[in-house]
Design an enzyme around this catalytic site. Structure first.
Site, PDB file in Angstrom:
ATOM      1  N   TRP A 167      64.436 101.971  73.618  1.00 49.62           N
ATOM      2  CA  TRP A 167      65.893 102.031  73.335  1.00 49.62           C
ATOM      3  C   TRP A 167      66.247 100.769  72.571  1.00 49.62           C
ATOM      4  O   TRP A 167      65.846  99.547  72.925  1.00 49.62           O
ATOM      5  CB  TRP A 167      66.676 101.900  74.606  1.00 49.62           C
ATOM      6  CG  TRP A 167      66.431 103.402  75.305  1.00 49.62           C
ATOM      7  CD1 TRP A 167      65.768 104.290  75.477  1.00 49.62           C
ATOM      8  CD2 TRP A 167      67.550 103.369  76.757  1.00 49.62           C
ATOM      9  NE1 TRP A 167      65.803 105.071  76.348  1.00 49.62           N
ATOM     10  CE2 TRP A 167      66.925 104.592  77.176  1.00 49.62           C
ATOM     11  CE3 TRP A 167      68.549 102.957  77.355  1.00 49.62           C
ATOM     12  CZ2 TRP A 167      67.292 105.359  78.444  1.00 49.62           C
ATOM     13  CZ3 TRP A 167      68.938 103.494  78.358  1.00 49.62           C
ATOM     14  CH2 TRP A 167      68.474 104.856  78.979  1.00 49.62           C
ATOM     15  N   ARG A 171      70.376  99.295  62.289  1.00 53.08           N
ATOM     16  CA  ARG A 171      71.191  99.773  61.324  1.00 53.08           C
ATOM     17  C   ARG A 171      71.061 101.182  60.633  1.00 53.08           C
ATOM     18  O   ARG A 171      69.673 101.415  60.525  1.00 53.08           O
ATOM     19  CB  ARG A 171      71.796  98.802  60.435  1.00 53.08           C
ATOM     20  CG  ARG A 171      70.498  98.565  59.422  1.00 53.08           C
ATOM     21  CD  ARG A 171      70.842  97.469  58.516  1.00 53.08           C
ATOM     22  NE  ARG A 171      70.456  97.460  57.071  1.00 53.08           N
ATOM     23  CZ  ARG A 171      70.158  96.512  56.256  1.00 53.08           C
ATOM     24  NH1 ARG A 171      70.617  95.414  56.747  1.00 53.08           N
ATOM     25  NH2 ARG A 171      69.420  96.478  55.171  1.00 53.08           N
ATOM     26  N   GLN A 188      58.627  95.705  64.122  1.00 53.62           N
ATOM     27  CA  GLN A 188      59.650  96.016  65.422  1.00 53.62           C
ATOM     28  C   GLN A 188      59.270  97.305  66.047  1.00 53.62           C
ATOM     29  O   GLN A 188      58.537  98.010  65.802  1.00 53.62           O
ATOM     30  CB  GLN A 188      61.228  96.037  65.065  1.00 53.62           C
ATOM     31  CG  GLN A 188      61.740  94.943  64.406  1.00 53.62           C
ATOM     32  CD  GLN A 188      63.291  94.922  64.033  1.00 53.62           C
ATOM     33  OE1 GLN A 188      63.747  96.129  63.728  1.00 53.62           O
ATOM     34  NE2 GLN A 188      64.070  93.918  64.283  1.00 53.62           N
ATOM     35  N   HIS A 189      59.713  97.344  67.535  1.00 52.69           N
ATOM     36  CA  HIS A 189      59.251  98.190  68.463  1.00 52.69           C
ATOM     37  C   HIS A 189      59.431  99.725  67.923  1.00 52.69           C
ATOM     38  O   HIS A 189      58.544 100.752  67.810  1.00 52.69           O
ATOM     39  CB  HIS A 189      59.755  98.059  69.918  1.00 52.69           C
ATOM     40  CG  HIS A 189      59.418  97.150  70.563  1.00 52.69           C
ATOM     41  ND1 HIS A 189      59.991  96.542  71.705  1.00 52.69           N
ATOM     42  CD2 HIS A 189      58.290  96.165  70.249  1.00 52.69           C
ATOM     43  CE1 HIS A 189      59.249  95.378  72.006  1.00 52.69           C
ATOM     44  NE2 HIS A 189      58.436  94.949  71.066  1.00 52.69           N
ATOM     45  N   GLU A 230      63.349  99.810  78.397  1.00 52.56           N
ATOM     46  CA  GLU A 230      64.639  99.187  78.424  1.00 52.56           C
ATOM     47  C   GLU A 230      65.286  99.814  79.463  1.00 52.56           C
ATOM     48  O   GLU A 230      66.104  98.893  80.133  1.00 52.56           O
ATOM     49  CB  GLU A 230      65.460  99.268  77.056  1.00 52.56           C
ATOM     50  CG  GLU A 230      64.945  98.427  76.104  1.00 52.56           C
ATOM     51  CD  GLU A 230      63.540  98.653  75.283  1.00 52.56           C
ATOM     52  OE1 GLU A 230      63.185  98.095  74.347  1.00 52.56           O
ATOM     53  OE2 GLU A 230      63.063  99.875  75.680  1.00 52.56           O
ATOM     54  N   GLU A 279      74.955  91.419  56.565  1.00 54.08           N
ATOM     55  CA  GLU A 279      74.404  90.975  57.746  1.00 54.08           C
ATOM     56  C   GLU A 279      74.836  90.006  58.450  1.00 54.08           C
ATOM     57  O   GLU A 279      75.637  89.348  57.992  1.00 54.08           O
ATOM     58  CB  GLU A 279      72.730  91.063  57.344  1.00 54.08           C
ATOM     59  CG  GLU A 279      71.985  92.317  57.622  1.00 54.08           C
ATOM     60  CD  GLU A 279      72.001  92.866  59.114  1.00 54.08           C
ATOM     61  OE1 GLU A 279      72.281  91.955  59.908  1.00 54.08           O
ATOM     62  OE2 GLU A 279      71.202  93.863  59.334  1.00 54.08           O
TER      63      GLU A 279
END
Length: 484
Positions: A167, A171, A188-189, A230, A279
């Site tokens: 989870w 963006r 990233q995961h 998560e 950002e």
């Protein structure tokens, strides 16, 4: 303390403490909600809740600034604390400690409920009816590449073998009513899981969840170890399992009390342009990149749904509160696991996640006999810069515990007077660099490598402060306070 198991009860609680700004006039969906939300961050007003949006079905609402600083000066981190089930008056350091402590407790897995008991499936749209055009998705900033359909929602994906469910927040830009394009970073995961689907040549099922329980949004936006779920971690924070329901069209479970759930599949190639986007570093975006397409197949939603949004930019928004606290908790956890006696870790909001303060106790030399100050700085860098989350942090300051690291005025004073102009720093060359931190040169972004640094600001001999607390006899201070 109270855990809010849906977004609506959380909004009601904020409203009761005067931290909701009801925008009841009709607002244009292009820029007005985002501009109002952005100003609410910058003047620290109550969180805006928009009741009437032009061109959108009556009853649909937008909710801005869900986890930014509270308008209540007596409890500035109340939105984050209450999201996580903590007392609204919790300090930033207490929130960081709670996030770190939960990492060492057994997870509480979610529990599945029937669809009839899941508010998120009160309304179901399939086929051509399942279009993003039905929902109030504004432009976040006027230089963005499109309307961003995800700024505070949770993306749910899992590996093809089903052993790892992730989870996260990333963006995602609306392309048209049936397509979105999302930023998927390989390290990233979500990027690691997407790569597994690419290997087998099958599109990745996804669910984009808008407006789940606030703790879900918060935990989706902070780092926890790979292959940890998560949902289990959220259950630990809540003290009870998260209720989930099987998605309508894909093999994923989604939070049962969510406001809106978008279901579909992600392409296995980077076949659509995403960006630019303003950002967390505080600057408007200026480029785009090829990213995978998120195809919209089914949408479910509650009656009168609420779509939350985070409009990133200059401090202070959710990136500088919740995400920064999560990164600090990650650093604190790894340093303590390395048996370093760290007292606290903190990322000042105004540093836009570019500074990390590591606070050491006065007796650290006794706790680490034989280790010099320089060696400690080197060791801290070695531990931190190997972790995935620290790819976002270019500058670490190792500081004494004789000031409040959450007070920016004191932070500036300490860094101004204790950072040596030339020496006392450990530089780490050729570290991982991505485009989100704003302090590197273009060639470093292209190479994906750049320097990171640990500044040693600790005093060999502690100096007394020229302050009310340390500059006068105790009996004088007490007499003044009694007569103030």
């Amino acid at each position: 303390m109270k855990y809010y198991d849906d977004l609506r009860s959380f909004i009601d609680a904020l409203d009761a403490m005067g931290d909701i700004m009801h925008v009841t006039r009709e607002v244009d969906c292009d820029f007005e909600p985002s501009a109002i939300t952005r100003r609410s961050y910058e003047i620290q007003s109550p969180a805006p809740l928009f009741h009437h949006i032009t061109g959108v079905e009556s009853g649909f609402r937008l909710f801005g600034a869900p986890a930014s600083l509270s308008s209540r000066s007596d409890m500035p981190y109340a939105r984050v604390a209450m999201s996580l089930g903590l007392a609204p008056e919790s300090t930033g350091l207490e929130i960081v400690e709670a996030l770190s402590a939960a990492r060492h407790k057994p997870g509480i897995p979610p529990v599945r409920v029937e669809s009839s008991a899941a508010p998120c499936q009160q309304n179901i749209l399939r086929g051509e009816q399942a279009t993003l055009d039905r929902f109030p998705i504004p432009f976040a900033h006027d230089k963005d590449g499109g309307r961003y359909a995800n700024t505070w929602g949770t993306l749910i994906v899992k590996t093809p073998d089903g052993k790892w469910v992730n989870w996260s927040i990333a963006r995602v830009m609306k392309v048209d009513g049936k397509r979105m394009v999302g930023l998927i970073v390989p390290s990233q995961h979500i990027g690691q899981i997407w790569a597994e689907w690419v290997k087998i040549g099958e599109p990745m099922p996804y669910a984009l969840v808008q407006g789940p329980a606030p703790a879900i949004s918060c935990v989706s936006g902070i780092p926890i170890p790979a292959h940890a779920d998560e949902a289990d971690y959220i259950g630990t924070l809540a003290g009870a399992p998260v209720e989930v329901v099987k998605a309508v069209s894909i093999d994923l479970d989604v939070p049962a009390t969510a406001e809106i759930v978008i279901e579909g599949h992600v392409s296995i190639t980077r076949d659509c342009q995403e960006g630019p986007y303003g950002e967390y570093g505080g600057y408007l975006g200026s480029g785009s990149s090829a990213q995978p397409t998120f195809h919209v197949e089914t949408i479910t939603y509650r009656d009168d749904p609420i779509w939350p949004m985070s409009i990133t930019g200059r401090p202070t928004d959710e990136s500088h509160t919740l995400w920064a606290m999560g990164l600090a908790a990650d650093a604190l956890t790894y340093l303590r696991e390395a048996e370093l006696p760290v007292k606290a870790a903190w990322i000042p909001e105004d540093s836009t996640v570019h500074w990390l303060l590591i606070v050491m106790p006065e007796n650290w030399r006794e706790l680490l006999p034989g280790m010099s100050s320089e060696e400690l700085s080197q060791r801290i860098g070695e531990v931190l810069f190997k972790t995935s989350a620290m790819m976002f942090i270019p500058k670490v300051y190792v500081v004494d515990d004789d000031f409040d690291p959450t007070n920016l005025r004191e932070v500036v004073w300490v860094l101004s007077t204790r950072v040596h102009p030339v020496g006392r720093r450990a530089v780490f060359e050729d570290q991982r660099v991505i485009r989100l931190p704003q302090c590197y040169e273009e060639e470093e972004y292209v190479a994906g490598k750049g320097a990171k640094v640990v500044f040693d600001t600790r005093q060999t001999t502690r100096h007394l402060h020229a302050s009310f607390e340390q500059g006068y006899p105790q009996e004088v201070r007490q007499r003044i306070l009694d007569n103030w």
